[in-house]
Design a protein around this motif. Structure first.
Motif, PDB file in Angstrom:
ATOM      1  N   MET A   1      -9.642   4.019   7.279  1.00  0.00           N
ATOM      2  CA  MET A   1      -8.789   4.644   8.294  1.00  0.00           C
ATOM      3  C   MET A   1      -7.581   3.767   8.604  1.00  0.00           C
ATOM      4  SD  MET A   1     -10.229   7.612   9.438  1.00  0.00           S
ATOM      5  CE  MET A   1     -10.269   7.889  11.208  1.00  0.00           C
ATOM      6  N   ALA A   2      -7.819   2.466   8.751  1.00  0.00           N
ATOM      7  CA  ALA A   2      -6.720   1.540   9.028  1.00  0.00           C
ATOM      8  C   ALA A   2      -5.715   1.532   7.877  1.00  0.00           C
ATOM      9  CB  ALA A   2      -7.266   0.140   9.275  1.00  0.00           C
ATOM     10  N   GLN A   3      -6.209   1.614   6.639  1.00  0.00           N
ATOM     11  CA  GLN A   3      -5.307   1.628   5.489  1.00  0.00           C
ATOM     12  C   GLN A   3      -4.503   2.924   5.436  1.00  0.00           C
ATOM     13  OE1 GLN A   3      -4.786  -1.020   3.232  1.00  0.00           O
ATOM     14  NE2 GLN A   3      -3.012   0.310   2.913  1.00  0.00           N
ATOM     15  N   ALA A   4      -5.152   4.056   5.766  1.00  0.00           N
ATOM     16  CA  ALA A   4      -4.428   5.331   5.780  1.00  0.00           C
ATOM     17  C   ALA A   4      -3.324   5.304   6.829  1.00  0.00           C
ATOM     18  CB  ALA A   4      -5.402   6.477   6.060  1.00  0.00           C
ATOM     19  N   TYR A   5      -3.626   4.724   7.990  1.00  0.00           N
ATOM     20  CA  TYR A   5      -2.596   4.589   9.028  1.00  0.00           C
ATOM     21  C   TYR A   5      -1.445   3.717   8.521  1.00  0.00           C
ATOM     22  CZ  TYR A   5      -0.162   2.537  12.964  1.00  0.00           C
ATOM     23  OH  TYR A   5       0.821   2.074  13.793  1.00  0.00           O
ATOM     24  N   ALA A   6      -1.762   2.589   7.910  1.00  0.00           N
ATOM     25  CA  ALA A   6      -0.711   1.695   7.408  1.00  0.00           C
ATOM     26  C   ALA A   6       0.142   2.384   6.358  1.00  0.00           C
ATOM     27  CB  ALA A   6      -1.344   0.416   6.850  1.00  0.00           C
ATOM     28  N   ASP A   7      -0.503   3.146   5.478  1.00  0.00           N
ATOM     29  CA  ASP A   7       0.222   3.836   4.405  1.00  0.00           C
ATOM     30  C   ASP A   7       1.181   4.888   4.944  1.00  0.00           C
ATOM     31  OD1 ASP A   7      -1.163   2.311   2.573  1.00  0.00           O
ATOM     32  OD2 ASP A   7      -2.599   3.887   2.059  1.00  0.00           O
ATOM     33  N   ALA A   8       0.888   5.426   6.140  1.00  0.00           N
ATOM     34  CA  ALA A   8       1.737   6.471   6.718  1.00  0.00           C
ATOM     35  C   ALA A   8       3.068   5.939   7.226  1.00  0.00           C
ATOM     36  CB  ALA A   8       0.997   7.185   7.842  1.00  0.00           C
ATOM     37  N   LYS A   9       3.145   4.636   7.460  1.00  0.00           N
ATOM     38  CA  LYS A   9       4.395   3.988   7.871  1.00  0.00           C
ATOM     39  C   LYS A   9       5.056   4.711   9.051  1.00  0.00           C
ATOM     40  CE  LYS A   9       5.459   1.869   3.391  1.00  0.00           C
ATOM     41  NZ  LYS A   9       4.128   2.073   2.814  1.00  0.00           N
ATOM     42  N   VAL A  10       4.311   4.809  10.133  1.00  0.00           N
ATOM     43  CA  VAL A  10       4.824   5.530  11.299  1.00  0.00           C
ATOM     44  C   VAL A  10       5.714   4.627  12.155  1.00  0.00           C
ATOM     45  CG1 VAL A  10       2.772   6.982  11.306  1.00  0.00           C
ATOM     46  CG2 VAL A  10       2.872   5.012  12.827  1.00  0.00           C
ATOM     47  N   ASP A  11       6.630   5.236  12.861  1.00  0.00           N
ATOM     48  CA  ASP A  11       7.536   4.526  13.758  1.00  0.00           C
ATOM     49  C   ASP A  11       7.105   4.622  15.218  1.00  0.00           C
ATOM     50  OD1 ASP A  11       9.493   3.987  11.621  1.00  0.00           O
ATOM     51  OD2 ASP A  11       9.897   6.145  11.727  1.00  0.00           O
TER      52      ASP A  11
END
Length: 333
Positions: free
Chosen positions: A79-89
């Motif tokens: 889950m943490a990796q998916a969040y990081a991959d999304a590159k949200v602002d």
């Protein structure tokens, strides 16, 4: 224009920070709980045991607990990796106060419009680093959202500064000189965002305490207004909507969990709203804010990715917590 690119629903259970050897300690609390919610009503532990027998005893071995704890840890890492991959602002973080900062009141829906968010001790280490950290919220965006909701028929509470976390001070026996954020938010900062959240807006729902709980239907409507408000925000930013909490607890109901996850994956709002509100009580109430995430992500064409579902048991009668790890990634993000 702002663009919603990522959504997530993640449990924030203290069991996720416990060694499997210690899971059964929580069962003693369940045995003493006179109001365990299950199948739409409250049960005492003896009543629950009479209803379910000792069917869950095979899942209480240390080997079984260790395997399930490992699956939860692996799922959190994914889950943490998916969040990081999304590159949200920017992030919208949906959670609740469990009488941590408001022991004597239960506002239905609150948006934090202050600037600073504090985390750290005495918050438990599953929720926070071992030192005080200050994260930046997004006051301008938060105020914009309050206005958007007010214009759409929502009357919201405006939280301008965090109160003292009185529950944490009582639990740990000392009071820090900063207001520790409730654990629903601490968990996301620490476990998903690596203690480095982007500018964000915490939204607090009263999910536990009648009579001011928003219904599932109201949460779905909140998701619609949130989606439209984000789309109209003029900044060119990538936005994540994250729900912290759930699934069933403190009595695991695997059949209910799987039914809810199926409805989430199918964007079945009518099905979620048709479930009696008596089923969305105690910790299971946190499922309501999952609907906000699915409403926000649906127009992107995102499909729910179920990383894992892990029922974690702590008594023979099936008390514990259903850990569901899921996210939505916009395909064109």
């Amino acid at each position: 224009m702002a663009k919603i690119v990522f959504g997530m629903a993640v449990p924030h259970s203290g069991m996720l920070g416990q060694k499997p050897e210690d899971w059964l300690n929580n069962g003693e609390r369940d045995r003493k709980n006179p109001a365990l919610w299950y199948k739409g009503r409250t049960w005492t532990y003896p009543e629950l045991e009479a209803e379910r027998g000792a069917a869950f005893a095979p899942f209480l071995t240390l080997e079984e607990r260790t395997e399930r704890a490992g699956r939860c840890r692996s799922a959190l890492d994914k889950m943490a990796q998916a969040y990081a991959d999304a590159k949200v602002d920017v992030a919208i973080i949906l959670g609740k106060d469990q009488k941590e900062i408001w022991p004597d009141q239960s506002p239905s829906i609150t948006i934090y419009t202050g600037e600073d968010v504090h985390n750290g001790p005495p918050q438990r280490d599953v929720y926070a680093p071992d030192h005080h950290v200050v994260h930046k919220a997004y006051p301008e965006f938060a105020t914009y959202l309050i206005n958007a909701f007010q214009n759409s028929g929502f009357d919201l509470n405006d939280l301008q500064a965090w109160p003292e976390n009185v529950w944490m001070a009582q639990r740990q026996g000392y009071k820090p000189d900063y207001p520790v954020v409730p654990h629903a938010y601490s968990f996301v900062y620490h476990q998903i965002m690596g203690d480095n959240p982007p500018p964000h807006v915490p939204v607090l729902f009263n999910l536990f305490y009648p009579p001011t709980q928003p219904s599932m239907k109201r949460c779905i409507e909140f998701g619609r207004v949130l989606r439209e408000a984000i789309a109209a925000w003029p900044e060119d930013v990538r936005v994540a909507v994250i729900a912290s909490g759930g699934l069933t607890h403190f009595v695991n109901d695997e059949e209910f969990d799987r039914d809810v996850m199926g409805k989430l994956a199918a964007y079945d709002y009518e099905g979620l709203a048709a479930i009696p509100d008596t089923y969305y009580q105690s910790g299971t109430s946190e499922v309501k804010i999952y609907s906000i995430v699915m409403m926000a992500l649906q127009p992107t064409g995102a499909q729910m990715e179920l990383v894992d579902y892990v029922p974690c048991w702590r008594t023979e009668a099936g008390t514990g917590e259903g850990m569901g790890f899921m996210y939505w990634q916009a395909p064109e993000a």
